[in-house]
Design a protein around this motif. Structure first.
Motif, PDB file in Angstrom:
ATOM      1  N   ILE A 161     103.588 -59.326 -46.568  1.00  0.00           N
ATOM      2  CA  ILE A 161     104.200 -59.121 -45.304  1.00  0.00           C
ATOM      3  C   ILE A 161     103.360 -59.732 -44.231  1.00  0.00           C
ATOM      4  O   ILE A 161     104.019 -60.270 -43.394  1.00  0.00           O
ATOM      5  N   GLU A 162     102.318 -60.042 -44.543  1.00  0.00           N
ATOM      6  CA  GLU A 162     101.428 -60.727 -43.410  1.00  0.00           C
ATOM      7  C   GLU A 162     101.790 -62.204 -43.324  1.00  0.00           C
ATOM      8  O   GLU A 162     101.925 -62.867 -42.221  1.00  0.00           O
ATOM      9  N   MET A 163     102.229 -62.954 -44.597  1.00  0.00           N
ATOM     10  CA  MET A 163     102.771 -64.177 -44.741  1.00  0.00           C
ATOM     11  C   MET A 163     104.045 -64.189 -44.023  1.00  0.00           C
ATOM     12  O   MET A 163     104.410 -65.396 -43.075  1.00  0.00           O
ATOM     13  N   LEU A 164     104.842 -63.133 -44.138  1.00  0.00           N
ATOM     14  CA  LEU A 164     106.219 -63.233 -43.450  1.00  0.00           C
ATOM     15  C   LEU A 164     106.046 -63.264 -41.851  1.00  0.00           C
ATOM     16  O   LEU A 164     106.728 -63.767 -41.058  1.00  0.00           O
ATOM     17  N   LEU A 165     105.312 -62.235 -41.736  1.00  0.00           N
ATOM     18  CA  LEU A 165     105.095 -62.034 -40.135  1.00  0.00           C
ATOM     19  C   LEU A 165     104.524 -63.175 -39.331  1.00  0.00           C
ATOM     20  O   LEU A 165     104.711 -63.594 -38.375  1.00  0.00           O
TER      21      LEU A 165
END
Length: 71
Positions: free
Chosen positions: A11-15
Motif C-alpha cells: 500500500i505504501e509503495m502504491l501511494l
C-alpha cells in the motif's frame, strides 16, 4: 513474512508511485486474480432476484437495515 505487513508495504509503495503504468499493471494482476462465481452461484442469485422482483421475498431499505442493526 507476515501477510498484513506485506500488504501495508505494498500500500505504501502504491501511494508513493508516480508511474501510471505501474498502477495499471498491478490493477490488471489483481483483477485477473479475483475469484469468479460458479455457474450454480449465478443461478441462485438469479432465482433470488426473480423472487424479489415478483414480490415473493422480503427486502429492506437501508434505513430499515440500519435500524435493525442498531437494535
Amino acid at each position: 513474512m507476515d501477510m498484513q505487513l506485506t500488504k501495508m508495504e505494498l500500500i505504501e509503495m502504491l501511494l508513493n508511485t508516480k508511474k501510471e503504468s505501474v498502477l495499471n499493471k498491478i490493477k490488471a494482476i489483481l483483477e485477473s486474480e479475483q475469484e469468479q462465481l460458479a455457474e450454480g452461484d449465478y443461478k441462485i442469485l438469479e432465482t433470488r432476484r426473480e423472487n424479489h422482483l415478483q414480490g415473493k421475498s422480503k427486502s429492506y431499505t437501508w434505513d430499515e437495515v440500519r435500524k435493525n442493526l442498531a437494535s
